[in-house]
Motif scaffolding. Structure first.
Motif, PDB file in Angstrom:
ATOM      1  N   GLN A 187       0.839  -1.181   0.000  1.00 26.15           N
ATOM      2  CA  GLN A 187       0.000   0.000   0.000  1.00 26.15           C
ATOM      3  C   GLN A 187       0.884   1.245   0.000  1.00 26.15           C
ATOM      4  OE1 GLN A 187      -3.114  -0.272  -0.394  1.00 26.15           O
ATOM      5  NE2 GLN A 187      -3.922   1.770  -0.018  1.00 26.15           N
ATOM      6  N   VAL A 188       0.519   2.214  -0.812  1.00 26.69           N
ATOM      7  CA  VAL A 188       1.289   3.448  -0.944  1.00 26.69           C
ATOM      8  C   VAL A 188       0.568   4.558  -0.207  1.00 26.69           C
ATOM      9  CG1 VAL A 188       2.182   5.150  -2.540  1.00 26.69           C
ATOM     10  CG2 VAL A 188       2.220   2.730  -3.167  1.00 26.69           C
ATOM     11  N   GLN A 189       1.276   5.246   0.650  1.00 27.00           N
ATOM     12  CA  GLN A 189       0.703   6.400   1.346  1.00 27.00           C
ATOM     13  C   GLN A 189       1.475   7.635   0.921  1.00 27.00           C
ATOM     14  OE1 GLN A 189       0.548   6.048   5.613  1.00 27.00           O
ATOM     15  NE2 GLN A 189      -0.754   7.854   5.849  1.00 27.00           N
ATOM     16  N   LEU A 190       0.767   8.576   0.375  1.00 27.75           N
ATOM     17  CA  LEU A 190       1.368   9.816  -0.097  1.00 27.75           C
ATOM     18  C   LEU A 190       0.913  10.969   0.791  1.00 27.75           C
ATOM     19  CD1 LEU A 190       0.715   9.315  -3.926  1.00 27.75           C
ATOM     20  CD2 LEU A 190       2.820   8.846  -2.671  1.00 27.75           C
ATOM     21  N   VAL A 191       1.864  11.797   1.196  1.00 19.26           N
ATOM     22  CA  VAL A 191       1.551  12.912   2.089  1.00 19.26           C
ATOM     23  C   VAL A 191       2.161  14.186   1.515  1.00 19.26           C
ATOM     24  CG1 VAL A 191       1.740  13.850   4.406  1.00 19.26           C
ATOM     25  CG2 VAL A 191       1.510  11.373   4.080  1.00 19.26           C
ATOM     26  N   GLU A 192       1.287  15.139   1.147  1.00 19.39           N
ATOM     27  CA  GLU A 192       1.744  16.425   0.625  1.00 19.39           C
ATOM     28  C   GLU A 192       1.948  17.414   1.753  1.00 19.39           C
ATOM     29  OE1 GLU A 192      -1.512  15.022  -2.375  1.00 19.39           O
ATOM     30  OE2 GLU A 192      -1.232  15.130  -0.212  1.00 19.39           O
ATOM     31  N   SER A 193       2.848  18.363   1.524  1.00 24.68           N
ATOM     32  CA  SER A 193       3.060  19.473   2.451  1.00 24.68           C
ATOM     33  C   SER A 193       3.618  20.645   1.671  1.00 24.68           C
ATOM     34  CB  SER A 193       4.023  19.061   3.570  1.00 24.68           C
ATOM     35  OG  SER A 193       5.284  18.709   3.037  1.00 24.68           O
ATOM     36  N   GLY A 194       3.631  21.806   2.324  1.00 22.70           N
ATOM     37  CA  GLY A 194       4.244  22.978   1.718  1.00 22.70           C
ATOM     38  C   GLY A 194       3.283  24.009   1.160  1.00 22.70           C
ATOM     39  N   GLY A 195       1.993  23.709   1.193  1.00 22.81           N
ATOM     40  CA  GLY A 195       1.040  24.690   0.705  1.00 22.81           C
ATOM     41  C   GLY A 195       0.931  25.887   1.637  1.00 22.81           C
ATOM     42  N   GLY A 196       0.202  26.890   1.176  1.00 23.15           N
ATOM     43  CA  GLY A 196       0.012  28.077   2.003  1.00 23.15           C
ATOM     44  C   GLY A 196      -0.515  29.234   1.206  1.00 23.15           C
ATOM     45  N   LEU A 197      -0.456  30.411   1.832  1.00 23.05           N
ATOM     46  CA  LEU A 197      -0.923  31.650   1.217  1.00 23.05           C
ATOM     47  C   LEU A 197       0.292  32.455   0.772  1.00 23.05           C
ATOM     48  CD1 LEU A 197      -3.124  33.783   0.622  1.00 23.05           C
ATOM     49  CD2 LEU A 197      -2.842  34.556   2.999  1.00 23.05           C
ATOM     50  N   CYS A 254       5.986  15.875  -1.577  1.00 26.41           N
ATOM     51  CA  CYS A 254       5.122  14.696  -1.525  1.00 26.41           C
ATOM     52  C   CYS A 254       5.973  13.533  -1.038  1.00 26.41           C
ATOM     53  CB  CYS A 254       4.523  14.402  -2.887  1.00 26.41           C
ATOM     54  SG  CYS A 254       3.639  12.835  -2.996  1.00 26.41           S
ATOM     55  N   ALA A 255       5.739  13.103   0.179  1.00 25.86           N
ATOM     56  CA  ALA A 255       6.499  12.003   0.763  1.00 25.86           C
ATOM     57  C   ALA A 255       5.821  10.675   0.477  1.00 25.86           C
ATOM     58  CB  ALA A 255       6.631  12.209   2.265  1.00 25.86           C
ATOM     59  N   GLY A 256       6.645   9.648   0.221  1.00 28.77           N
ATOM     60  CA  GLY A 256       6.107   8.316  -0.009  1.00 28.77           C
ATOM     61  C   GLY A 256       6.070   7.886  -1.454  1.00 28.77           C
ATOM     62  N   THR A 284      -4.392  29.193  -7.689  1.00 27.17           N
ATOM     63  CA  THR A 284      -5.053  28.825  -6.439  1.00 27.17           C
ATOM     64  C   THR A 284      -5.855  27.536  -6.607  1.00 27.17           C
ATOM     65  OG1 THR A 284      -5.197  31.103  -5.669  1.00 27.17           O
ATOM     66  CG2 THR A 284      -6.787  29.542  -4.750  1.00 27.17           C
ATOM     67  N   ALA A 285      -5.564  26.559  -5.769  1.00 27.35           N
ATOM     68  CA  ALA A 285      -6.216  25.253  -5.865  1.00 27.35           C
ATOM     69  C   ALA A 285      -5.699  24.359  -4.742  1.00 27.35           C
ATOM     70  CB  ALA A 285      -5.903  24.595  -7.211  1.00 27.35           C
ATOM     71  N   VAL A 286      -6.328  23.210  -4.595  1.00 29.92           N
ATOM     72  CA  VAL A 286      -5.764  22.146  -3.775  1.00 29.92           C
ATOM     73  C   VAL A 286      -4.862  21.318  -4.693  1.00 29.92           C
ATOM     74  CG1 VAL A 286      -6.216  20.119  -2.349  1.00 29.92           C
ATOM     75  CG2 VAL A 286      -7.763  22.090  -2.251  1.00 29.92           C
ATOM     76  N   TYR A 287      -3.637  21.108  -4.266  1.00 28.24           N
ATOM     77  CA  TYR A 287      -2.658  20.377  -5.066  1.00 28.24           C
ATOM     78  C   TYR A 287      -2.499  18.962  -4.501  1.00 28.24           C
ATOM     79  CZ  TYR A 287      -1.346  24.490  -7.702  1.00 28.24           C
ATOM     80  OH  TYR A 287      -1.359  25.573  -8.557  1.00 28.24           O
ATOM     81  N   TYR A 288      -2.555  17.998  -5.414  1.00 27.97           N
ATOM     82  CA  TYR A 288      -2.454  16.584  -5.046  1.00 27.97           C
ATOM     83  C   TYR A 288      -1.269  15.941  -5.763  1.00 27.97           C
ATOM     84  CZ  TYR A 288      -7.377  17.180  -3.733  1.00 27.97           C
ATOM     85  OH  TYR A 288      -8.563  17.609  -3.174  1.00 27.97           O
ATOM     86  N   CYS A 289      -0.550  15.085  -5.051  1.00 32.11           N
ATOM     87  CA  CYS A 289       0.409  14.241  -5.750  1.00 32.11           C
ATOM     88  C   CYS A 289      -0.214  12.860  -5.915  1.00 32.11           C
ATOM     89  CB  CYS A 289       1.735  14.160  -5.015  1.00 32.11           C
ATOM     90  SG  CYS A 289       1.702  13.308  -3.438  1.00 32.11           S
ATOM     91  N   ALA A 290       0.259  12.144  -6.927  1.00 25.88           N
ATOM     92  CA  ALA A 290      -0.320  10.850  -7.254  1.00 25.88           C
ATOM     93  C   ALA A 290       0.736   9.936  -7.855  1.00 25.88           C
ATOM     94  CB  ALA A 290      -1.479  11.026  -8.231  1.00 25.88           C
ATOM     95  N   ALA A 291       0.573   8.650  -7.624  1.00 24.20           N
ATOM     96  CA  ALA A 291       1.469   7.639  -8.175  1.00 24.20           C
ATOM     97  C   ALA A 291       0.815   6.981  -9.383  1.00 24.20           C
ATOM     98  CB  ALA A 291       1.787   6.589  -7.118  1.00 24.20           C
ATOM     99  N   ARG A 292       1.576   6.900 -10.458  1.00 30.97           N
ATOM    100  CA  ARG A 292       1.020   6.339 -11.696  1.00 30.97           C
ATOM    101  C   ARG A 292       1.130   4.821 -11.673  1.00 30.97           C
ATOM    102  NH1 ARG A 292       2.903   7.352 -17.930  1.00 30.97           N
ATOM    103  NH2 ARG A 292       0.909   6.841 -18.915  1.00 30.97           N
ATOM    104  N   VAL A 293       0.005   4.160 -11.833  1.00 28.19           N
ATOM    105  CA  VAL A 293      -0.021   2.702 -11.758  1.00 28.19           C
ATOM    106  C   VAL A 293      -0.450   2.054 -13.063  1.00 28.19           C
ATOM    107  CG1 VAL A 293      -0.425   2.727  -9.276  1.00 28.19           C
ATOM    108  CG2 VAL A 293      -2.384   2.674 -10.845  1.00 28.19           C
ATOM    109  N   GLY A 329      -2.532  11.532  -2.643  1.00 26.28           N
ATOM    110  CA  GLY A 329      -2.409  12.119  -1.333  1.00 26.28           C
ATOM    111  C   GLY A 329      -3.676  12.851  -0.943  1.00 26.28           C
ATOM    112  N   GLN A 330      -3.658  13.460   0.230  1.00 25.07           N
ATOM    113  CA  GLN A 330      -4.848  14.133   0.737  1.00 25.07           C
ATOM    114  C   GLN A 330      -4.980  15.560   0.218  1.00 25.07           C
ATOM    115  OE1 GLN A 330      -2.024  14.009   2.333  1.00 25.07           O
ATOM    116  NE2 GLN A 330      -1.735  16.096   3.093  1.00 25.07           N
TER     117      GLN A 330
END
Length: 122
Positions: free
Chosen positions: A1-11, A22-24, A87-96, A113-114
């Motif tokens: 199982q792959v768990q992806l966690v994004e960080s670094g967003g802001g204003l 994006c970790a993971g 401006t948006a919610v940014y997601y990382c994703a793994a290509r399968v 990720g979330q």
């Protein structure tokens, strides 16, 4: 199982910069997508597992840079010259999957990720 966690967003103000992480990422080809309110999730950038191949949406080409550090299991998105329309919610994703639709297709990505919020003020 792959768990992806994004960080670094802001204003940030228009013209500013942010770096998303994006970790993971593991041994996957990876992508970044974004979703603004009322709009479909759209492709932003992608990178191969080796980091040797990248792709960008026309709207971010020349401003955003995708990279990865496989030793840290992390993918990055450096965003410069930010605009309010970024401006948006940014997601990382793994290509399968590797369909004929290509790296820009959400359907080729199986792990997400979330998301992290990026807000660019004018």
């Amino acid at each position: 199982q792959v768990q992806l966690v994004e960080s670094g967003g802001g204003l940030v103000q228009a013209g500013g910069s942010l770096r998303l992480s994006c970790a993971g990422s593991g041994r996957y080809h990876m992508g970044w997508f974004r979703q603004a309110p009322g709009r479909e999730r759209e492709f932003v950038a992608a990178i191969s597992w080796s980091g040797g191949t990248t792709a960008y949406a026309d709207s971010v080409k020349g401003r955003f840079t995708i990279s990865r550090d496989n030793a840290k299991n992390t993918v990055y998105l450096q965003m410069n010259s930010l605009k309010p329309e970024d401006t948006a919610v940014y997601y990382c994703a793994a290509r399968v999957r590797f369909s004929s639709r290509g790296v820009t297709s959400r359907e080729d990505y199986g792990y997400w990720g979330q998301g992290t919020q990026v807000t660019v003020s004018s």
